[in-house]
Design a protein around this motif. Structure first.
Motif, PDB file in Angstrom:
ATOM      1  N   ALA A  47      13.892  -8.836  10.102  1.00  0.00           N
ATOM      2  CA  ALA A  47      12.433  -8.969   9.988  1.00  0.00           C
ATOM      3  C   ALA A  47      12.037 -10.169   9.144  1.00  0.00           C
ATOM      4  O   ALA A  47      10.866 -10.524   9.073  1.00  0.00           O
ATOM      5  CB  ALA A  47      11.847  -7.704   9.359  1.00  0.00           C
ATOM      6  N   ALA A  48      13.005 -10.822   8.506  1.00  0.00           N
ATOM      7  CA  ALA A  48      12.681 -11.818   7.473  1.00  0.00           C
ATOM      8  C   ALA A  48      12.380 -13.198   8.045  1.00  0.00           C
ATOM      9  O   ALA A  48      12.689 -13.500   9.191  1.00  0.00           O
ATOM     10  CB  ALA A  48      13.844 -11.924   6.493  1.00  0.00           C
ATOM     11  N   MET A  49      11.824 -14.037   7.183  1.00  0.00           N
ATOM     12  CA  MET A  49      11.508 -15.421   7.539  1.00  0.00           C
ATOM     13  C   MET A  49      12.725 -16.340   7.440  1.00  0.00           C
ATOM     14  O   MET A  49      12.769 -17.373   8.080  1.00  0.00           O
ATOM     15  CB  MET A  49      10.464 -15.958   6.556  1.00  0.00           C
ATOM     16  CG  MET A  49       9.055 -15.843   7.018  1.00  0.00           C
ATOM     17  SD  MET A  49       7.997 -16.762   5.875  1.00  0.00           S
ATOM     18  CE  MET A  49       6.674 -17.205   6.971  1.00  0.00           C
ATOM     19  N   VAL A  55      31.646  -1.135   2.198  1.00  0.00           N
ATOM     20  CA  VAL A  55      30.287  -1.650   2.024  1.00  0.00           C
ATOM     21  C   VAL A  55      29.383  -0.906   3.002  1.00  0.00           C
ATOM     22  O   VAL A  55      29.618  -0.942   4.220  1.00  0.00           O
ATOM     23  CB  VAL A  55      30.231  -3.176   2.283  1.00  0.00           C
ATOM     24  CG1 VAL A  55      28.801  -3.690   2.103  1.00  0.00           C
ATOM     25  CG2 VAL A  55      31.192  -3.924   1.355  1.00  0.00           C
ATOM     26  N   VAL A  56      28.372  -0.238   2.477  1.00  0.00           N
ATOM     27  CA  VAL A  56      27.434   0.499   3.337  1.00  0.00           C
ATOM     28  C   VAL A  56      26.217  -0.380   3.568  1.00  0.00           C
ATOM     29  O   VAL A  56      25.495  -0.721   2.626  1.00  0.00           O
ATOM     30  CB  VAL A  56      26.994   1.828   2.678  1.00  0.00           C
ATOM     31  CG1 VAL A  56      26.092   2.602   3.636  1.00  0.00           C
ATOM     32  CG2 VAL A  56      28.194   2.658   2.264  1.00  0.00           C
ATOM     33  N   GLY A  57      25.986  -0.736   4.842  1.00  0.00           N
ATOM     34  CA  GLY A  57      24.847  -1.577   5.190  1.00  0.00           C
ATOM     35  C   GLY A  57      25.305  -2.976   5.562  1.00  0.00           C
ATOM     36  O   GLY A  57      25.890  -3.680   4.741  1.00  0.00           O
ATOM     37  N   ALA A  58      25.030  -3.338   6.827  1.00  0.00           N
ATOM     38  CA  ALA A  58      25.438  -4.674   7.292  1.00  0.00           C
ATOM     39  C   ALA A  58      24.220  -5.572   7.462  1.00  0.00           C
ATOM     40  O   ALA A  58      24.057  -6.255   8.471  1.00  0.00           O
ATOM     41  CB  ALA A  58      26.244  -4.559   8.586  1.00  0.00           C
ATOM     42  N   ALA A 116       6.950  -5.965  11.795  1.00  0.00           N
ATOM     43  CA  ALA A 116       6.899  -5.616  10.370  1.00  0.00           C
ATOM     44  C   ALA A 116       8.275  -5.140   9.918  1.00  0.00           C
ATOM     45  O   ALA A 116       9.082  -4.656  10.732  1.00  0.00           O
ATOM     46  CB  ALA A 116       5.868  -4.516  10.132  1.00  0.00           C
ATOM     47  N   GLY A 117       8.544  -5.298   8.649  1.00  0.00           N
ATOM     48  CA  GLY A 117       9.805  -4.826   8.065  1.00  0.00           C
ATOM     49  C   GLY A 117       9.543  -4.390   6.633  1.00  0.00           C
ATOM     50  O   GLY A 117       8.412  -4.485   6.141  1.00  0.00           O
ATOM     51  N   PHE A 118      10.595  -3.921   5.978  1.00  0.00           N
ATOM     52  CA  PHE A 118      10.435  -3.389   4.621  1.00  0.00           C
ATOM     53  C   PHE A 118      11.310  -4.125   3.616  1.00  0.00           C
ATOM     54  O   PHE A 118      12.512  -4.271   3.819  1.00  0.00           O
ATOM     55  CB  PHE A 118      10.788  -1.904   4.594  1.00  0.00           C
ATOM     56  CG  PHE A 118       9.823  -1.067   5.378  1.00  0.00           C
ATOM     57  CD1 PHE A 118       8.594  -0.717   4.817  1.00  0.00           C
ATOM     58  CD2 PHE A 118      10.115  -0.670   6.668  1.00  0.00           C
ATOM     59  CE1 PHE A 118       7.686   0.041   5.534  1.00  0.00           C
ATOM     60  CE2 PHE A 118       9.209   0.084   7.400  1.00  0.00           C
ATOM     61  CZ  PHE A 118       7.988   0.445   6.832  1.00  0.00           C
TER      62      PHE A 118
HETATM   63  C1  LIG Z   1       8.367  -9.792   6.411  1.00  0.00           C
HETATM   64  C2  LIG Z   1       9.527 -10.165   5.541  1.00  0.00           C
HETATM   65  C3  LIG Z   1       9.800 -11.508   5.296  1.00  0.00           C
HETATM   66  C4  LIG Z   1      10.867 -11.872   4.473  1.00  0.00           C
HETATM   67  N1  LIG Z   1      11.147 -13.195   4.291  1.00  0.00           N
HETATM   68  C5  LIG Z   1      12.181 -13.552   3.481  1.00  0.00           C
HETATM   69  C6  LIG Z   1      12.481 -14.929   3.268  1.00  0.00           C
HETATM   70  O1  LIG Z   1      11.840 -15.819   3.821  1.00  0.00           O
HETATM   71  N2  LIG Z   1      13.503 -15.239   2.416  1.00  0.00           N
HETATM   72  C7  LIG Z   1      14.246 -14.283   1.780  1.00  0.00           C
HETATM   73  O2  LIG Z   1      15.124 -14.628   1.006  1.00  0.00           O
HETATM   74  N3  LIG Z   1      14.021 -12.970   2.010  1.00  0.00           N
HETATM   75  C8  LIG Z   1      12.997 -12.582   2.837  1.00  0.00           C
HETATM   76  N4  LIG Z   1      12.718 -11.257   3.033  1.00  0.00           N
HETATM   77  C9  LIG Z   1      13.524 -10.251   2.316  1.00  0.00           C
HETATM   78  C10 LIG Z   1      14.816  -9.985   3.035  1.00  0.00           C
HETATM   79  O3  LIG Z   1      14.570  -9.691   4.393  1.00  0.00           O
HETATM   80  C11 LIG Z   1      15.537  -8.808   2.389  1.00  0.00           C
HETATM   81  O4  LIG Z   1      15.548  -8.951   0.986  1.00  0.00           O
HETATM   82  C12 LIG Z   1      16.973  -8.738   2.892  1.00  0.00           C
HETATM   83  O5  LIG Z   1      17.020  -8.768   4.295  1.00  0.00           O
HETATM   84  C13 LIG Z   1      17.632  -7.484   2.368  1.00  0.00           C
HETATM   85  O6  LIG Z   1      18.896  -7.391   2.981  1.00  0.00           O
HETATM   86  P1  LIG Z   1      19.764  -6.102   2.820  1.00  0.00           P
HETATM   87  O7  LIG Z   1      21.079  -6.390   3.425  1.00  0.00           O
HETATM   88  O8  LIG Z   1      19.717  -5.643   1.391  1.00  0.00           O
HETATM   89  O9  LIG Z   1      18.955  -4.959   3.614  1.00  0.00           O
HETATM   90  P2  LIG Z   1      18.824  -4.691   5.174  1.00  0.00           P
HETATM   91  O10 LIG Z   1      18.809  -5.943   5.962  1.00  0.00           O
HETATM   92  O11 LIG Z   1      17.663  -3.766   5.335  1.00  0.00           O
HETATM   93  O12 LIG Z   1      20.171  -3.945   5.521  1.00  0.00           O
HETATM   94  C14 LIG Z   1      20.431  -2.618   5.172  1.00  0.00           C
HETATM   95  C15 LIG Z   1      21.295  -2.032   6.259  1.00  0.00           C
HETATM   96  O13 LIG Z   1      21.754  -0.746   5.837  1.00  0.00           O
HETATM   97  C16 LIG Z   1      21.882   0.057   6.977  1.00  0.00           C
HETATM   98  N5  LIG Z   1      21.863   1.448   6.514  1.00  0.00           N
HETATM   99  C17 LIG Z   1      20.910   2.065   5.804  1.00  0.00           C
HETATM  100  N6  LIG Z   1      21.261   3.326   5.528  1.00  0.00           N
HETATM  101  C18 LIG Z   1      22.471   3.515   6.106  1.00  0.00           C
HETATM  102  C19 LIG Z   1      23.354   4.637   6.175  1.00  0.00           C
HETATM  103  N7  LIG Z   1      23.068   5.814   5.609  1.00  0.00           N
HETATM  104  N8  LIG Z   1      24.513   4.492   6.843  1.00  0.00           N
HETATM  105  C20 LIG Z   1      24.822   3.310   7.418  1.00  0.00           C
HETATM  106  N9  LIG Z   1      24.030   2.227   7.381  1.00  0.00           N
HETATM  107  C21 LIG Z   1      22.865   2.332   6.722  1.00  0.00           C
HETATM  108  C22 LIG Z   1      20.677  -0.325   7.831  1.00  0.00           C
HETATM  109  O14 LIG Z   1      20.898  -0.001   9.195  1.00  0.00           O
HETATM  110  C23 LIG Z   1      20.584  -1.815   7.576  1.00  0.00           C
HETATM  111  O15 LIG Z   1      21.222  -2.582   8.581  1.00  0.00           O
HETATM  112  C24 LIG Z   1      11.669 -10.860   3.880  1.00  0.00           C
HETATM  113  C25 LIG Z   1      11.421  -9.519   4.156  1.00  0.00           C
HETATM  114  C26 LIG Z   1      10.366  -9.170   4.983  1.00  0.00           C
HETATM  115  C27 LIG Z   1      10.122  -7.707   5.281  1.00  0.00           C
END
Ligand SMILES: Cc1cc2nc3c(=O)[nH]c(=O)nc-3n(C[C@H](O)[C@H](O)[C@H](O)COP(=O)(O)OP(=O)(O)OC[C@H]3O[C@@H](n4cnc5c(N)ncnc54)[C@H](O)[C@@H]3O)c2cc1C
Length: 377
Positions: free
Chosen positions: A52-54, A16-19, A311-313
């Motif tokens: 960055a999330a809520m 799994v890539v991404g924690a 801020a986050g994405f």
């Molecule tokens: C301001 C804000 C508020 C939010 N509020 C909510 C909320 O209230 N409720 C809700 O359900 N969602 C909310 N979200 C959305 C939520 O934060 C995201 O949908 C969720 O965190 C996505 O998780 P993820 O694991 O997909 O991505 P991420 O958390 O971004 O994880 C991806 C990971 O991949 C790693 N990575 C990337 N590329 C590589 C690579 N090449 N090699 C190794 N590692 C890599 C990164 O380091 C990162 O840790 C919010 C988002 C924002 C920005």
């Protein structure tokens, strides 16, 4: 969080890539089903959008598929509740969708009927009931919809909990190392090592297209502000119904009133949405717009000192549904990304239905709406 820096180069069933919350949920689900799993992140657990999330675990009904995944996931969070450590701060706060005018009140009634028909309890509030529940809202709002089963969690600790549970089931964690290549059953790492595996799960959030070119997702920047502690200022997560309009816009920048009380009494104030903003820096103009909007609904917020902003994405797709399932063109690659503003909520459902597809188990909800084949660019 410290990783195990000695991931063996022996074969894994899945890497799994991404924690983030999505990758950790997948690692946990796979490991508990007996798969040999490696979880890799270049920074640390929960370091991307997750921190960055809520942390609002919320049922949404923009589409039938969005409703199915958010409700299913919320029920999985409910089942997990007893196991969650205290620092995950699981609290059944409930949401109130606030209606500012009669048009929004019609949306309250529509939502009430839709949720009710599908077994989600809700309560329609008139102006008086709304003020009784949340006296710090401004005068003149016409009502709202209370959704009592919506929850608040602290996402970084939830991701850490899922990682540790995965590790207890044999998963290996490797942090501080970038994945540079992830295809055809081979995961190349920035230290020159490689891992061979049957399945690669790309859960790299907004960075997923760097590893799997052609994934149709865009970065959508969001700001949040946290205040000092003011216990009792509000009880529910409060969201303007106009939030739906702003979250669904696919172009212009937008802000919406969306405020959450944390367990310690801090208030988390959101939210903004921007396309085309690449840098992670806090933008004063966006922050001001967001805070102004929040004060239009809760004037008293203006008197509470803010202690931090960030801020986050979000990883946004064109049809506002995540990408979960096999990636066309490479039988070893599966996606778990594109969760936009709902990835904390839908992480557990994502992990379940992905593991079902990989292990051949029967999913509890239809999986086709989330298949990545629809979003190949
Ligand atoms: C301001 C804000 C508020 C939010 N509020 C909510 C909320 O209230 N409720 C809700 O359900 N969602 C909310 N979200 C959305 C939520 O934060 C995201 O949908 C969720 O965190 C996505 O998780 P993820 O694991 O997909 O991505 P991420 O958390 O971004 O994880 C991806 C990971 O991949 C790693 N990575 C990337 N590329 C590589 C690579 N090449 N090699 C190794 N590692 C890599 C990164 O380091 C990162 O840790 C919010 C988002 C924002 C920005």
């Amino acid at each position: 969080m410290h990783g195990d820096s000695s991931v063996s180069q022996a074969g894994f069933d899945a890497v799994v890539v991404g924690a983030g919350i999505v990758g950790t949920a997948c690692a946990d689900e796979f490991a508990r089903r007996g798969l040999r799993v490696a979880l890799v992140d270049r920074e640390g657990v929960g370091s991307g959008a997750t921190s960055a999330a809520m942390g609002h675990i919320v049922v949404m009904d923009d589409s039938a598929a969005q409703f199915a995944l958010t409700r299913y996931s919320q029920q999985l969070w409910q089942r997990l509740r007893a196991e969650l450590p205290d620092d995950v701060e699981y609290e059944e706060r409930g949401t109130i969708w606030v209606a500012a005018d009669e048009e929004e009140m019609m949306e309250v009634r529509r939502k009430h009927a839709y949720y009710g028909e599908r077994g989600v309890p809700t309560e329609v509030l008139d102006a008086k009931a709304l003020r009784r529940l949340e006296p710090n809202l401004r005068q003149g709002l016409v009502g709202g919809l209370r959704v009592p089963e919506d929850v608040v969690v602290y996402p970084p600790c939830a991701a850490r909990f899922l990682t540790e549970r995965a590790q207890r089931h044999g998963a290996e964690l490797r942090v501080g190392c970038s994945v540079t290549q992830a295809e055809a059953g081979r995961v190349g790492l920035s230290d020159g090592s490689e891992i061979f595996t049957g399945i690669i799960v790309n859960a790299a959030g907004v960075w997923a297209p760097e590893l799997t070119p052609g994934i149709g997702i865009k970065k959508r920047k969001g700001h949040l502000v946290i205040t000092d502690r003011h216990p009792g200022f509000m009880r529910h997560q409060l969201v303007e119904l106009g939030y739906l309009k702003s979250a669904h816009k696919v172009s212009a920048d937008s802000v919406a009133f969306n405020v959450q009380p944390r367990r310690g009494g801090e208030l988390l104030i959101g939210s903004s949405r921007q396309y085309g903003a690449e840098g992670k820096e806090v933008e004063e103009a966006m922050l001001e717009r967001m805070l102004r909007r929040a004060q239009e609904y809760m004037p008293g917020l203006g008197e509470l000192p803010a202690v931090r902003a960030w801020a986050g994405f979000r990883a946004a797709t064109d049809d506002k549904l995540p990408l979960i399932g096999p990636w066309p063109g490479d039988r070893s690659v599966f996606l778990a990304t594109g969760h936009e503003g709902l990835g904390i909520t839908t992480s557990l459902g994502t992990a379940r239905i992905l593991a079902d597809q990989i292990t051949g188990a029967k999913p509890e909800i239809a999986v086709e709406p989330y298949w990545p084949s629809r979003a190949v660019q």
